[in-house]
Design a protein around this motif. Structure first.
Motif, mmCIF file in Angstrom:
data_model
loop_
_atom_site.group_PDB
_atom_site.id
_atom_site.type_symbol
_atom_site.label_atom_id
_atom_site.label_comp_id
_atom_site.label_asym_id
_atom_site.label_seq_id
_atom_site.Cartn_x
_atom_site.Cartn_y
_atom_site.Cartn_z
ATOM 1 N N SER A 231 0.852 -1.178 0.000
ATOM 2 C CA SER A 231 0.000 0.000 0.000
ATOM 3 C C SER A 231 0.895 1.236 0.000
ATOM 4 N N PRO A 232 0.390 2.409 -0.366
ATOM 5 C CA PRO A 232 1.222 3.624 -0.320
ATOM 6 C C PRO A 232 1.825 3.867 1.058
ATOM 7 N N LEU A 233 1.057 3.618 2.121
ATOM 8 C CA LEU A 233 1.569 3.827 3.470
ATOM 9 C C LEU A 233 2.687 2.842 3.789
ATOM 10 N N GLN A 234 2.507 1.572 3.413
ATOM 11 C CA GLN A 234 3.569 0.577 3.641
ATOM 12 C C GLN A 234 4.829 0.917 2.849
ATOM 13 N N PHE A 235 4.652 1.414 1.632
ATOM 14 C CA PHE A 235 5.778 1.801 0.790
ATOM 15 C C PHE A 235 6.569 2.924 1.463
ATOM 16 N N GLN A 236 5.855 3.940 1.931
ATOM 17 C CA GLN A 236 6.514 5.064 2.610
ATOM 18 C C GLN A 236 7.212 4.590 3.881
ATOM 19 N N LYS A 237 6.576 3.679 4.597
ATOM 20 C CA LYS A 237 7.156 3.164 5.833
ATOM 21 C C LYS A 237 8.463 2.441 5.547
ATOM 22 N N GLN A 238 8.503 1.626 4.489
ATOM 23 C CA GLN A 238 9.737 0.923 4.163
ATOM 24 C C GLN A 238 10.838 1.893 3.728
ATOM 25 N N LEU A 239 10.466 2.932 2.969
ATOM 26 C CA LEU A 239 11.462 3.944 2.610
ATOM 27 C C LEU A 239 12.064 4.564 3.863
ATOM 28 N N ARG A 240 11.231 4.876 4.823
ATOM 29 C CA ARG A 240 11.708 5.482 6.074
ATOM 30 C C ARG A 240 12.639 4.530 6.824
ATOM 31 N N LEU A 241 12.228 3.269 6.950
ATOM 32 C CA LEU A 241 13.015 2.318 7.727
ATOM 33 C C LEU A 241 14.346 1.993 7.058
ATOM 34 N N ILE A 242 14.343 1.883 5.725
ATOM 35 C CA ILE A 242 15.591 1.602 5.011
ATOM 36 C C ILE A 242 16.556 2.770 5.149
ATOM 37 N N GLU A 243 16.051 4.004 5.052
ATOM 38 C CA GLU A 243 16.919 5.168 5.222
ATOM 39 C C GLU A 243 17.408 5.275 6.668
ATOM 40 N N ALA A 244 16.565 4.974 7.631
ATOM 41 C CA ALA A 244 16.989 5.006 9.037
ATOM 42 C C ALA A 244 18.099 3.986 9.270
ATOM 43 N N ARG A 245 17.977 2.807 8.687
ATOM 44 C CA ARG A 245 19.028 1.797 8.827
ATOM 45 C C ARG A 245 20.348 2.296 8.240
ATOM 46 N N ARG A 246 20.271 2.963 7.082
ATOM 47 C CA ARG A 246 21.489 3.505 6.471
ATOM 48 C C ARG A 246 22.115 4.573 7.365
ATOM 49 N N LEU A 247 21.284 5.431 7.959
ATOM 50 C CA LEU A 247 21.807 6.478 8.838
ATOM 51 C C LEU A 247 22.541 5.881 10.035
ATOM 52 N N MET A 248 22.009 4.790 10.577
ATOM 53 C CA MET A 248 22.638 4.178 11.748
ATOM 54 C C MET A 248 23.896 3.404 11.383
ATOM 55 N N THR A 249 23.863 2.655 10.290
ATOM 56 C CA THR A 249 24.999 1.794 9.962
ATOM 57 C C THR A 249 26.112 2.536 9.235
ATOM 58 N N ALA A 250 25.759 3.515 8.411
ATOM 59 C CA ALA A 250 26.772 4.211 7.610
ATOM 60 C C ALA A 250 27.224 5.529 8.226
ATOM 61 N N GLU A 251 26.352 6.180 8.989
ATOM 62 C CA GLU A 251 26.682 7.504 9.511
ATOM 63 C C GLU A 251 26.727 7.552 11.038
ATOM 64 N N GLY A 252 26.448 6.420 11.686
ATOM 65 C CA GLY A 252 26.565 6.359 13.136
ATOM 66 C C GLY A 252 25.476 7.052 13.915
ATOM 67 N N SER A 253 24.325 7.295 13.303
ATOM 68 C CA SER A 253 23.215 7.940 14.020
ATOM 69 C C SER A 253 22.670 7.011 15.105
ATOM 70 N N SER A 254 22.142 7.609 16.143
ATOM 71 C CA SER A 254 21.449 6.826 17.165
ATOM 72 C C SER A 254 20.091 6.409 16.637
ATOM 73 N N ALA A 255 19.461 5.449 17.302
ATOM 74 C CA ALA A 255 18.142 4.996 16.872
ATOM 75 C C ALA A 255 17.131 6.133 16.933
ATOM 76 N N SER A 256 17.154 6.901 18.009
ATOM 77 C CA SER A 256 16.197 8.000 18.125
ATOM 78 C C SER A 256 16.480 9.083 17.090
ATOM 79 N N GLY A 257 17.763 9.377 16.863
ATOM 80 C CA GLY A 257 18.112 10.380 15.864
ATOM 81 C C GLY A 257 17.666 9.967 14.477
ATOM 82 N N ALA A 258 17.869 8.700 14.139
ATOM 83 C CA ALA A 258 17.449 8.203 12.830
ATOM 84 C C ALA A 258 15.930 8.212 12.705
ATOM 85 N N ALA A 259 15.247 7.835 13.779
ATOM 86 C CA ALA A 259 13.782 7.800 13.757
ATOM 87 C C ALA A 259 13.204 9.179 13.458
ATOM 88 N N PHE A 260 13.679 10.195 14.158
ATOM 89 C CA PHE A 260 13.160 11.539 13.946
ATOM 90 C C PHE A 260 13.572 12.089 12.583
#
Length: 293
Positions: A231-260
């Protein structure tokens, strides 16, 4: 043909590929992949592309379908769809090599007019077939241009066009015709996907997405889910989660920082949805990914 293309791709990858193994070439949309060991699971929302595997093996899962392919095969993805991929055969002595070409819908549309090609019946968005000889030949000449810097800006566009032509006229042709049909449901959904990719961290009402696609909200929802499997909402959610994972693994962001950063207002909700997609809570998953890298 295959051996010569492998030699040129491997030489280029050895010279310029960074540690993560993804080497973007000077030719827009053309990427070389090198990996010297099997990998963990890679989650992505893939763009339309053709991937020619030259050495090693890979597995891609889309929805409930799993595709295993190896040297001499081509993977074709014809829509923006969520995939889970993993290189399954690679070593320091025989690395995994592949050549990836982003598909250009405008170029496909132009070629379809000249070829008088008809739109085929809609097919599943992921396909694996043996690589056509003509496709491999066009890819070889495109890669050879990288050794000719004075010829590259003059000739690369026509070589990219030729590669698209052979893809369109070969075994994958029926699968990619929907990309070139200007008013197809696939093209309309693609316009909405572009907005989702650009503004995934912002609230995007379905009415706005449907307007971009030129459909009613109910029709848009139906066709979006049929093409992307989400669904469009699920698609957007996956985009958010994949980018958050990249922020944490590649740039060292905290979980809360990536979430926001990706648009979540609740860290607890982010953690629940992250674990549901990746199988581990954000902190443990990012530690595992960094350790394996």
């Amino acid at each position: 043909m295959h051996d010569l293309l492998l030699q040129i791709v491997s030489r280029y990858a050895e010279a310029v590929a960074p540690p993560e193994g993804v080497a973007h070439t000077p030719i827009p949309g053309l990427t070389v992949i090198r990996c010297a060991a099997p990998t963990g699971l890679d989650y992505a929302i893939s763009r339309p592309l053709a991937c020619l595997v030259l050495q090693g093996s890979k597995r891609v899962t889309q929805g409930t379908a799993t595709f295993d392919f190896s040297a001499g095969d081509s993977l074709l993805i014809t829509a923006d769809v969520p995939t889970v991929s993993q290189i399954t055969e690679a070593s320091a002595d025989t690395p995994y090599y592949s050549l990836v070409m982003d598909l250009d819908p405008a170029l496909i549309a132009e070629l379809m007019v000249e070829m008088k090609a008809e739109v085929a019946t809609a097919r599943l968005p992921v396909h694996v077939e043996p690589t056509d000889h003509e496709v491999a030949d066009a890819a070889l000449r495109l890669m050879r241009l990288l050794d000719r810097p004075t010829a590259l800006p003059v000739l690369h566009a026509q070589f990219v066009r030729e590669l698209h032509y052979w893809l369109l006229s070969g075994t994958h042709g029926a699968a990619i015709r929907q990309l070139g049909w200007p008013d197809s449901h696939a093209q309309r959904v693609t316009r909405a996907v572009a907005l989702l990719r650009a503004e995934f961290s912002q609230p995007l009402p379905i009415e706005r997405l449907a307007a971009v696609a030129g459909m009613s909200p109910s029709s848009f929802y139906e066709h979006f889910r049929a093409i992307t499997s989400l669904s469009p909402l699920q698609f957007q959610k996956q985009l958010r989660l994949i980018e958050a994972r990249r922020l944490m693994t590649a740039e060292g962001s905290s979980a809360s920082g990536a979430a926001f950063a990706v648009g979540y207002e609740s860290v607890q909700q982010f953690t629940r949805e992250y674990r549901r997609l990746f199988g581990l809570p954000p902190g443990k998953d990012s530690e595992r990914v960094r350790a394996s890298a």
